[in-house]
Design a protein around this motif. Structure first.
Motif, PDB file in Angstrom:
ATOM      1  N   SER B 184      -4.944  19.066  -7.232  1.00 43.75           N
ATOM      2  CA  SER B 184      -5.304  19.059  -8.503  1.00 43.75           C
ATOM      3  C   SER B 184      -6.159  17.426  -8.958  1.00 43.75           C
ATOM      4  O   SER B 184      -6.057  16.484  -9.006  1.00 43.75           O
ATOM      5  N   ASP B 190      -9.338  24.853 -12.043  1.00 45.35           N
ATOM      6  CA  ASP B 190     -10.067  25.679 -11.337  1.00 45.35           C
ATOM      7  C   ASP B 190     -10.168  25.217  -9.963  1.00 45.35           C
ATOM      8  O   ASP B 190     -10.482  25.493  -9.425  1.00 45.35           O
ATOM      9  N   ARG B 191     -10.754  24.037  -9.930  1.00 44.92           N
ATOM     10  CA  ARG B 191     -10.791  23.555  -8.775  1.00 44.92           C
ATOM     11  C   ARG B 191     -10.544  21.900  -8.562  1.00 44.92           C
ATOM     12  O   ARG B 191      -9.279  21.499  -9.065  1.00 44.92           O
TER      13      ARG B 191
END
Ligand code: FES
Ligand SMILES: [Fe+2]
Lengths: 586, 286
Positions: B184, B190-191
């Motif tokens: 994370s 989200d990426r």
């Protein structure tokens, strides 16, 4: 075996002989010494109880040298993943990546013998004889260990060289004696040069002198020998360099047992009592509570973890479970506490009235169905009466690792508080709640459960009504059920065994009928399917089996209500079926 | 006993190996690859060149992901694909290179390991008592090992993080001696940040390990990120150099795995199934 008198060195396999591996002074407080003998690396450490541990220098998990780990005086902690290994047994007591699991007892490092003599620590891979041979020159008088001298030459060469050691200034006569050379000096002192075979091309000369020279002369003596030995070392190393290089020794590393090489749990065993222990001490630790210290008759007692219990098989045929109250690494004796139950069917009465110091008892290996997770920031331990026993082991483990905990002991009076001397050593973390009414007890428990933070855990052990109160109050205070753990002494449920049903064993491809009045466990055993058990009243969790299909009628107190609702496990000793058929993972 | 010689294992020999970050290469360099003395350097226009030291014969060489890669065998046409390197907003650079007296598979296995964070990277990637490794999945994706859904409580997961988080991890093993990890990314819910260990095996018990970064961090300077990652690498060094034996034992009974070692178990099995014999102690080899 005794050293040959001036004859050639012993011809037997050096692995059967004793060799020095360190000076006693190398075993500094809480230090792990890195030794090597016959090509094998050793982790050598002295526990706080004085025991000298000599272990293969390799963590069973991923091969990291244990000598870079840390000793906390009772356990050795590996530097890589923090696995803990107990003093004396080298058994693994805790795997931090899986805090809820009790490690398989058989995860155990390889240990070697250790004896201290002449100021040196001696060991052997597979010794003949109980202890290193006596050196006649050192008998009786006080000895002094001189500075050791590592030499890049094999032990045979070094001993031969030492036998010819004759510093002119000393007019000494050296003779070879076993794996050593002894030097008798004109002034009545003697020096024995023990030689530690480190590897095929490396040795350590460990000289021991007797009588120890007066402090004022020591420096001079040491200096004379330093110079002479330094010259000898130079000669030996030159001689070794002229010879063809020896292959390094490659001691075999033991394989781990087959069931540990794969992931499944170790296979269960029936209710057995393979250990024989002697009652070394019996005393009254509180009103109606007798404490027992049990020592091994032969060999080392097996490793235990905090929360573990043993089964004691009594002469009257009864089998009773008692929690070990020992602190971490205390493996010289197991300590248990036994409350005299007025309603006793003869178990606690036998322990109190019949068993005496010196008696031999048959006990099981420790089993742990009440594992202590050590990944909590705060652990609340709530003990009612004799329920203190497993929590005392937990409290000592937490205390020793500097993990935050509170131990609340509820008892009728100060006289009813068992193991007070151990409680005293736990300091401020212990609170005694004496002579409280049920309402005041509930209030005190509620206070203990205040201020929860997410990683906190509760462990309770005591009488059933008290545990029911803890369960309710914890739920009311917002503790998720999976953060609250209990151990019951007994199952207060009146077991209803009137049902009859069928159990299908998925793995053994057997279908068995369980009639009213018989337990699943009994039927399994009658048919040769062995399931480990201990209390056999649905309290301890040992006989837990997996349920693949069907709805169990639990009747135990070991599982949490969530686990009972899920129906994935049941206790073979008391659980039955609500429907006509159960499929078990056996 | 170990013979640190030239590699005769075709699986390992026919791979690409990252020798150095291109922007750290000056004059020609002499080194060894899988026991064979070689040289490498950058030709005119920055073209990668590598050769055998004995006769000067050229060996395959190329530039990928900012590294000069070479092979002493017959390597595949391309280095394994790292699709994240094509995302324009990522920062791609070598965080550091460290010489280690250990085999490449031991170093890769360490890179795949979560359980050591609270002990080896105390205060950075983990902290006692938060030592539990929750269950995760290991899958085979197109012949590569992937570990998915790993989570771990971390005091400071990356140079860009300022508070405790539960970091999410994925691992990928696309090459017997290289591994990737995805975790994370602070500030990018989200990426995932991508990083890799690319080993340069000098022989079967000595390597140089490059830490490859492909990050979304737009806050810290390269120097800050390098310092953080090099601290992490340096903490692993004494552990790796104290593993015995130095080559990775593939026999299941050589060491004791627990559930959190699923990725390592899959990695060892995968090396066995590929028939790898260099840098490992094959099962049954005593
Ligand atoms: S290698 Fe020792 S705990 Fe993992
Ligand atoms: Fe690491």
């Amino acid at each position: 075996m005794s050293p040959g008198d001036g004859g050639p060195g012993p011809a037997s396999d050096p692995r059967h002989r004793w060799h020095p591996i360190a000076a006693v002074d190398d075993l500094v407080f809480r230090h792990v010494y890195h030794g090597k003998l016959l090509g094998r690396e050793l982790a050598v450490w002295r526990a706080d109880d004085g025991f000298v541990n000599v272990w293969e220098n390799r963590c069973l998990h991923r091969g990291v040298r244990l000598s870079i780990g840390a000793s906390d005086g009772r356990e050795l902690v590996c530097a890589y993943h923090g696995w803990r290994y107990a003093n004396r047994t080298a058994g693994c007591t805790y795997i931090p990546a899986h805090p809820a699991d009790a490690p398989a007892r058989t995860i155990c490092n390889r240990t070697f013998v250790a004896v201290e003599r002449y100021g040196l620590v001696w060991s052997a891979e597979d010794p003949e004889g109980e202890a290193p041979p006596e050196a006649a020159e050192l008998a009786g008088a006080e000895t002094l260990v001189l500075r050791n001298l590592p030499v890049n030459a094999g032990a045979g060469l070094v001993i031969d060289g030492l036998a010819g050691y004759d510093p002119e200034s000393l007019a000494a006569v050296a003779r070879r004696t076993g794996d050593a050379a002894a030097l008798q000096l004109g002034d009545g002192t003697a020096i024995v040069f023990f030689v530690q075979p480190v590897d095929s091309d490396r040795s350590v000369i460990r000289p021991v002198m007797t009588p120890a020279p007066p402090a004022a002369d020591r420096i001079g003596v040491l200096r004379r020998h330093s110079a002479a030995l330094e010259a000898l070392r130079k000669n030996l190393e030159e001689e070794a360099a002229r010879r063809p290089p020896a292959e390094p020794m490659t001691p075999a590393l033991e394989q781990v047992p087959i069931h540990l090489a794969e992931l499944p749990e170790p296979s269960p065993r029936g209710r057995q009592a393979p250990l024989r222990v002697r009652v070394a001490r019996k005393w009254d630790t509180a009103a109606d509570v007798a404490a027992f210290e049990l020592e091994s008759i032969a060999g080392q007692l097996p490793t235990f973890q905090p929360g573990a219990h043993i089964d004691v098989h009594l002469a009257n045929g009864l089998v009773r479970q008692y929690s070990l109250t020992n602190g971490p690494g205390q493996l010289d004796r197991y300590r248990i506490g036994v409350k005299l139950e007025p309603e006793s069917r003869g178990g606690s009465a036998a322990m109190h009235h019949t068993v005496r110091e010196g008696d031999v008892l048959a006990v099981s290996e420790p089993r742990n169905n009440f594992p202590l997770r050590r990944n909590a920031e705060r652990t609340v331990l709530i003990a009612g009466g004799i329920g203190i026993t497993p929590l005392l082991a937990m409290a000592q483990a937490l205390h020793h690792s500097n993990l935050g905990f509170e131990l609340h002991c509820f008892a009728r009076s100060p006289d009813h508080l068992a193991f007070g001397e151990t409680l005293d050593r736990l300091g401020d973390s212990v609170t005694a709640h004496l002579g409280l009414s049920p309402a005041d007890t509930a209030a005190a428990i509620a206070r203990a459960l205040e201020g929860r933070s997410p990683s906190d855990r509760v462990y309770g052990c005591g009488p059933a009504p008290m545990l029911a109160a803890v369960r309710e109050l914890a739920e009311a205070a917002g503790w998720p059920a999976e953060t609250v753990h209990f151990e019951y002494f007994a199952n207060p449920t009146e077991i209803d065994d009137s049902s009859s049903f069928e159990v299908a064993l998925a793995r053994s491809a057997l279908t068995l009928a369980v009639p009213a009045g018989r337990t699943v466990l009994e039927v399994l055993r009658d048919n040769g399917v062995d399931v480990a058990s201990s209390c056999e009243v649905g309290a301890c969790g040992t006989c837990s089996v997996g349920v693949i299909e069907g709805e169990p009628d639990h009747q135990d107190v070991y599982l949490t209500s969530a686990e009972r609702a899920e129906g994935a496990r049941m206790m073979a000793c008391v659980s039955r079926s609500l429907g006509p058929r159960l499929i078990l993972d056996l | 006993m170990s013979v640190s010689g030239v590699c005769a294992d075709p699986v390992v020999r026919d791979q690409w190996y990252a020798l150095a970050a291109v922007d750290e290469i000056g004059a020609d360099v002499s080194t060894r690859l899988l026991g064979l003395p070689i040289g490498y350097g950058l030709g005119p226009g920055g073209a990668a060149r590598a050769w055998r030291a004995d006769d000067g014969a050229p060996i395959p060489a190329r530039v990928s992901y900012g590294y000069l890669w070479a092979s002493v065998g017959e390597p595949p046409a391309e280095v394994f694909d790292v699709p994240e390197t094509r995302e324009p907003d990522r920062r791609i650079f070598n965080a550091g290179t460290l010489g280690l007296a250990v085999s490449a598979p031991r170093a890769v296995e360490n890179f795949l390991d979560i359980a050591h964070f609270p002990y080896v990277h105390r205060g950075l990637l983990g902290d006692e008592p938060h030592t539990e490794v929750a269950d995760y999945d290991v899958v085979d994706r197109d012949g590569e090992i992937w570990a998915l859904g790993c989570r771990f409580h971390q005091p400071r997961a990356a140079a860009a993080s300022t508070e405790e988080v539960v970091a999410q991890y994925q691992y990928r093993v696309p090459h017997p001696y290289c591994a990737m990890l995805y975790k994370s990314a602070p500030g990018h819910p989200d990426r995932l940040d991508a990083m890799g260990i690319f080993t340069h095996p000098l022989d079967d018990e000595r390597i140089r390990a490059h830490l490859f970064l492909c990050l979304l961090d737009d806050v810290n300077t390269d120097a800050t990120i390098r310092r953080f990652q090099q601290t992490i690498l340096a903490q692993d060094m004494p552990i790796l150099e104290n593993q015995h034996p130095k080559r990775l034992p593939l026999d299941p009974r050589a060491e004791t795995p627990v559930r959190c070692d699923k990725t390592a178990i899959a990695y060892r099995r995968w090396l066995s199934s590929l028939g790898v014999t260099y840098g490992v102690i094959p099962a049954g080899a005593g």
